[in-house]
Design an enzyme around this catalytic site. Structure first.
Site, PDB file in Angstrom:
ATOM      1  N   GLY A 229      -4.273  -6.365   0.526  1.00  0.00           N
ATOM      2  CA  GLY A 229      -5.137  -5.207   0.761  1.00  0.00           C
ATOM      3  C   GLY A 229      -5.754  -5.267   2.151  1.00  0.00           C
ATOM      4  O   GLY A 229      -5.070  -5.547   3.137  1.00  0.00           O
ATOM      5  N   GLY A 232      -5.012  -7.990   4.762  1.00  0.00           N
ATOM      6  CA  GLY A 232      -3.724  -8.098   5.440  1.00  0.00           C
ATOM      7  C   GLY A 232      -2.621  -8.614   4.546  1.00  0.00           C
ATOM      8  O   GLY A 232      -2.471  -8.172   3.393  1.00  0.00           O
ATOM      9  N   GLY A 258       1.233  -0.888  -0.525  1.00  0.00           N
ATOM     10  CA  GLY A 258       2.136  -2.038  -0.688  1.00  0.00           C
ATOM     11  C   GLY A 258       3.591  -1.634  -0.453  1.00  0.00           C
ATOM     12  O   GLY A 258       4.378  -2.397   0.118  1.00  0.00           O
ATOM     13  N   ASP A 259       3.942  -0.422  -0.879  1.00  0.00           N
ATOM     14  CA  ASP A 259       5.324   0.047  -0.690  1.00  0.00           C
ATOM     15  C   ASP A 259       5.611   0.255   0.802  1.00  0.00           C
ATOM     16  O   ASP A 259       6.684  -0.095   1.296  1.00  0.00           O
ATOM     17  CB  ASP A 259       5.553   1.361  -1.443  1.00  0.00           C
ATOM     18  CG  ASP A 259       5.063   1.273  -2.876  1.00  0.00           C
ATOM     19  OD1 ASP A 259       5.106   0.160  -3.436  1.00  0.00           O
ATOM     20  OD2 ASP A 259       4.608   2.293  -3.418  1.00  0.00           O
TER      21      ASP A 259
HETATM   22  O1  LIG Z   1       3.497   1.731 -12.916  1.00  0.00           O
HETATM   23  P1  LIG Z   1       4.181   1.055 -11.752  1.00  0.00           P
HETATM   24  O2  LIG Z   1       5.651   1.345 -11.748  1.00  0.00           O
HETATM   25  O3  LIG Z   1       3.845  -0.390 -11.623  1.00  0.00           O
HETATM   26  O4  LIG Z   1       3.586   1.697 -10.431  1.00  0.00           O
HETATM   27  C1  LIG Z   1       3.774   3.061 -10.179  1.00  0.00           C
HETATM   28  C2  LIG Z   1       2.950   3.464  -8.993  1.00  0.00           C
HETATM   29  O5  LIG Z   1       1.567   3.195  -9.194  1.00  0.00           O
HETATM   30  O6  LIG Z   1       3.381   2.714  -7.876  1.00  0.00           O
HETATM   31  C3  LIG Z   1       3.358   3.500  -6.704  1.00  0.00           C
HETATM   32  C4  LIG Z   1       2.440   2.888  -5.713  1.00  0.00           C
HETATM   33  O7  LIG Z   1       2.839   1.607  -5.386  1.00  0.00           O
HETATM   34  C5  LIG Z   1       2.946   4.891  -7.140  1.00  0.00           C
HETATM   35  O8  LIG Z   1       3.716   5.850  -6.466  1.00  0.00           O
HETATM   36  C6  LIG Z   1       3.159   4.920  -8.616  1.00  0.00           C
HETATM   37  O9  LIG Z   1       2.313   5.807  -9.296  1.00  0.00           O
END
Ligand SMILES: O=P(O)(O)OC[C@@]1(O)O[C@H](CO)[C@@H](O)[C@@H]1O
Length: 330
Positions: A229, A232, A258-259
């Site tokens: 977060g 870093g 994170g993505d």
């Molecule tokens: O429920 P999961 O699959 O763990 O996470 C899904 C999610 O929170 O991850 C993304 C953000 O990282 C969002 O686009 C999505 O809503």
């Protein structure tokens, strides 16, 4: 090429609150934003923003509006039928950046659906990376990522995994040189959960994060990118460990940060960057995402890699960090 696999995609509905959330209260909302999401889908959207070739693989009917929406955004998709409706995940954001997420469980999948999904993934182009990301939908065995990652690795693919809970535990339980994912991207909580560490201690100390990550590297993972977060991220591979601190950022929504970090790392890796450069790119993309509303992915012009500070961490048994000058700065 970055192929993303999102077994449990989502429509991300962000409710922007003009004031702090009061549990049990009635709020008038400032704005509601719907965006196609799910961790792998977000990475594919970042690829499109940055001009990196991608394909997003996920379960959905070919005529699902979710697919049309992504195609309109220019994301090449490989929807795999049959599938129930894409879940809606709710995000509440407050003016100080506090982000509250309510994730639905998603449509149930059968063994046959999962086999077709796995086959579709294995048929994707071999160059570049395959990213397995997000939760598994109801009906999927906890080992689904571990199995698929092993098959992809055995076929010579580079594989990144970003997941949580039982699916992450199954990946970690199966770690072995040769079939372990090339890259794992846990956050502090996920790293603590698989390593038996105290999450608060990890959040406070990048050296402890690096030590926990190194234990995964010793079990066969090439690289661990642990995102922290606002603190870093830490990168550990067989050659060393580094901590990077983001530029000062006004947080609007942390969803997808994170993505975007993982995208930053992978795109730098594809460009042949060094480990500290890949870490700097990860932190720059992640902090840029945190400054944007909802699940908006940054574009390269939002990303301030030059302002990220990277320092090498010394990780012998003493597990102390160099306090001197960073060995590398972006
Ligand atoms: O429920 P999961 O699959 O763990 O996470 C899904 C999610 O929170 O991850 C993304 C953000 O990282 C969002 O686009 C999505 O809503």
């Amino acid at each position: 090429m970055i192929v993303t696999v999102t077994p449990n995609p989502s429509i991300d509905r962000t409710v922007v609150l003009p004031d702090a959330l009061v549990r049990g209260g009635v709020h008038r909302v400032a704005e509601v934003i719907d965006q196609p999401g799910g961790k792998g889908v977000n990475i594919s959207r970042a690829c499109v923003a940055a001009g990196v070739p991608t394909r997003a693989v996920f379960p959905a009917a070919g005529d699902d509006p979710f697919v049309r929406e992504l195609e309109q955004l220019g994301v090449p998709c490989a929807p795999v039928p049959p599938a129930g409706p894409v879940r809606v995940n709710l995000t509440l954001t407050e003016p100080d950046g506090t982000t509250t997420k309510l994730n639905a469980s998603g449509a149930t999948v059968s063994d046959a659906d999962l086999d077709l999904l796995a086959r579709t993934v294995l048929e994707q182009p071999a160059e570049g990376w395959v990213v397995l990301a997000g939760s598994l939908p109801p009906g999927a065995p906890d080992e689904w990522y571990a199995d698929l990652a092993g098959r992809l690795r055995a076929g010579g693919r580079r594989v990144a995994v970003d997941t949580s809970d039982a699916a992450l535990e199954a990946v970690v339980a199966r770690l072995a040189p040769g079939t372990a994912p090339s890259l794992l991207k846990p956050n502090a909580e996920e790293l603590a959960s698989v390593g038996g560490d105290d999450v608060a201690a990890l959040e406070d100390d990048p050296v402890l994060v690096a030590a926990a990550a190194r234990r995964l590297v010793e079990r066969g993972v090439e690289t661990v990118l642990a995102t922290l977060g606002g603190a870093g991220a830490v990168l550990v591979d067989a050659t060393g460990a580094w901590h990077a601190v983001p530029p000062s950022t006004r947080v609007v929504s942390t969803v997808g940060a994170g993505d975007s970090s993982l995208f930053g790392y992978l795109s730098a890796a594809l460009a042949g960057a060094s480990a500290p450069e890949r870490l700097a790119a990860a932190v720059a993309w992640g902090s840029a995402a945190a400054g944007l509303p909802g699940t908006t992915v940054p574009t390269p012009s939002d990303v301030r890699t030059q302002e990220v500070r990277v320092r090498a961490l010394d990780l012998p048994s003493s597990a102390t960090a160099h306090e001197g000058e960073p060995s590398w700065q972006s």
